[in-house]
Design a protein around this motif. Structure first.
Motif, PDB file in Angstrom:
ATOM      1  N   ASP A 125       0.835  -1.203   0.000  1.00 59.26           N
ATOM      2  CA  ASP A 125       0.000   0.000   0.000  1.00 59.26           C
ATOM      3  C   ASP A 125       0.869   1.253   0.000  1.00 59.26           C
ATOM      4  OD1 ASP A 125      -2.269  -1.532   0.010  1.00 59.26           O
ATOM      5  OD2 ASP A 125      -2.638  -1.341   2.165  1.00 59.26           O
ATOM      6  N   TYR A 166       3.902   1.497  -1.206  1.00 65.43           N
ATOM      7  CA  TYR A 166       4.473   1.612  -2.551  1.00 65.43           C
ATOM      8  C   TYR A 166       3.462   2.238  -3.513  1.00 65.43           C
ATOM      9  CZ  TYR A 166       5.658   0.147  -7.298  1.00 65.43           C
ATOM     10  OH  TYR A 166       5.893   0.126  -8.642  1.00 65.43           O
ATOM     11  N   ARG A 167       2.212   1.820  -3.421  1.00 61.79           N
ATOM     12  CA  ARG A 167       1.215   2.306  -4.357  1.00 61.79           C
ATOM     13  C   ARG A 167       0.833   3.763  -4.104  1.00 61.79           C
ATOM     14  NH1 ARG A 167      -2.723  -3.035  -5.091  1.00 61.79           N
ATOM     15  NH2 ARG A 167      -1.302  -4.113  -6.527  1.00 61.79           N
ATOM     16  N   HIS A 221       1.090   4.853 -13.275  1.00 63.27           N
ATOM     17  CA  HIS A 221       0.818   3.457 -12.931  1.00 63.27           C
ATOM     18  C   HIS A 221      -0.663   3.088 -13.020  1.00 63.27           C
ATOM     19  CE1 HIS A 221       4.813   2.145 -11.771  1.00 63.27           C
ATOM     20  NE2 HIS A 221       4.977   3.294 -11.134  1.00 63.27           N
ATOM     21  N   PHE A 223      -2.789   2.159  -9.924  1.00 63.10           N
ATOM     22  CA  PHE A 223      -2.717   2.954  -8.690  1.00 63.10           C
ATOM     23  C   PHE A 223      -2.121   4.311  -9.038  1.00 63.10           C
ATOM     24  CE2 PHE A 223       1.213   0.463  -8.957  1.00 63.10           C
ATOM     25  CZ  PHE A 223       2.204   1.386  -8.701  1.00 63.10           C
ATOM     26  N   PRO A 224      -2.355   5.350  -8.183  1.00 65.81           N
ATOM     27  CA  PRO A 224      -2.934   5.304  -6.846  1.00 65.81           C
ATOM     28  C   PRO A 224      -4.463   5.427  -6.801  1.00 65.81           C
ATOM     29  CG  PRO A 224      -2.086   7.503  -7.272  1.00 65.81           C
ATOM     30  CD  PRO A 224      -1.751   6.676  -8.481  1.00 65.81           C
TER      31      PRO A 224
END
Length: 346
Positions: free
Chosen positions: A238, A240-241, A270, A278-279
């Motif tokens: 989470d 990282y995202r 991303h 994400f995000p």
């Protein structure tokens, strides 16, 4: 490294890991032996990498000349190294050759790519430092200089020069994906020309979109190196995202000269057309074409990297494979895939 960190940053972020990797192992940057011209005085020291010991040995000094015979022998090595601090001198040396041949153009593009990489890493180290009283002004100046450098690099490469002849695919001082941002930007800039996109916006977004990786825990960047993000615990995954949001915060907090349209591309790098990115897990309609292009170029760079002890994978083969399966996993929108088809085979 001479810098200041807050106490929580020591254990909770990757700043120390990054700065050490760039200060110790990535003090040297690779260049092709073919970039040397016999009997021309050098503006920089040259180093050779001893592969078994992983040590850099000084081979020639600034002011020396290298004979044609030595260059012929060095061709078996393929790559030599220059100190990152001497990137400007290396670029000046290449320009001093005043060579207008195809080989001369390739040399100029490679030296400009090396200079872009060096100045980008300087910006990252600056952003890691909490103690520089001039960090805001320096950061703004470096960002403006990067804007100039991406324009110069793209003008040199244009659409007629193979981008794989410019981007160095060797990995020295590997940290995560941050130090590969100039390579990703170079690929994206050339492809954006064929796709009729704003090349400067794409290249700047590619450079800036991973700034947030400085602030993730070291275990996350280790997983990036090992290509094993799926092995992270949920709380780390989470975190990282969330890093694209941190990249954007870094740009805003340091008042870097990055326009809103570039920031939107950064934030969406991303995101996926199937809504599982994400995000924010946005729909494909809201994902900029430029953000999808950077994501594709990141895949291209990761798969074509030359790693110690592994065979080199031809760039054209990697590109052909990626382009052939753009529709397969729901990552890219139909509009993006249609635009990519405008890029000729290299």
């Amino acid at each position: 490294a001479d810098m200041v960190l807050l106490d929580n940053e020591v254990d909770e972020t990757s700043k120390i890991e990054f700065v050490v990797s760039q200060t110790v192992r990535a003090r040297y940057m690779p260049f092709k032996v073919s970039d040397l011209v016999p009997e021309t005085p050098l503006f920089f020291d040259i180093y050779h990498l001893l592969p078994q010991r992983q040590k850099f040995l000084k081979f020639a000094l600034s002011g020396d000349t290298v004979s044609a015979e030595k260059i012929q022998k060095l061709n078996q090595v393929g790559e030599l190294y220059v100190a990152r601090a001497d990137a400007t001198q290396f670029d000046e040396y290449i320009k001093s050759l005043n060579d207008h041949s195809v080989l001369g153009q390739q040399r100029r593009c490679r030296s400009q790519f090396l200079l872009l990489s060096a100045k980008f890493l300087d910006l990252l180290v600056l952003l890691s430092d909490q103690g520089s009283s001039n960090s805001y002004g320096e950061g703004q100046s470096l960002t403006a200089y990067l804007r100039t450098l991406v324009g110069d690099l793209l003008s040199c490469m244009g659409t007629g020069l193979r981008v794989s002849e410019t981007v160095n695919t060797s990995v020295i001082g590997q940290f995560g994906s941050l130090e590969r941002s100039p390579a990703i930007a170079a690929y994206a800039g050339v492809f954006a020309l064929h796709m009729e996109l704003d090349t400067t916006d794409v290249m700047l977004a590619a450079l800036m979109s991973d700034l947030g990786l400085l602030f993730v825990p070291p275990s996350v960047t280790k997983s990036l190196r090992d290509e094993n993000l799926s092995g992270l615990k949920k709380d780390l995954l989470d975190e990282y995202r969330r890093y694209p949001l941190v990249s954007l915060d870094t740009v805003l907090n340091r008042k870097l000269m990055v326009e809103e349209r570039v920031r939107k591309i950064m934030l969406a790098k991303h995101e996926r057309a199937d809504g599982t990115g994400f995000p924010h897990q946005v729909s494909s309609i809201r994902i900029p074409i430029e953000a999808q292009l950077i994501q594709l170029c990141e895949q291209l760079d990761r798969k074509s990297l030359l790693r110690l002890g592994q065979a080199r994978v031809p760039f054209a083969d990697v590109k052909r494979e990626l382009f052939s399966r753009l529709n397969q996993d729901g990552r890219f929108s139909p509009a993006f895939v249609s635009k990519v088809m405008q890029i000729p085979a290299e």
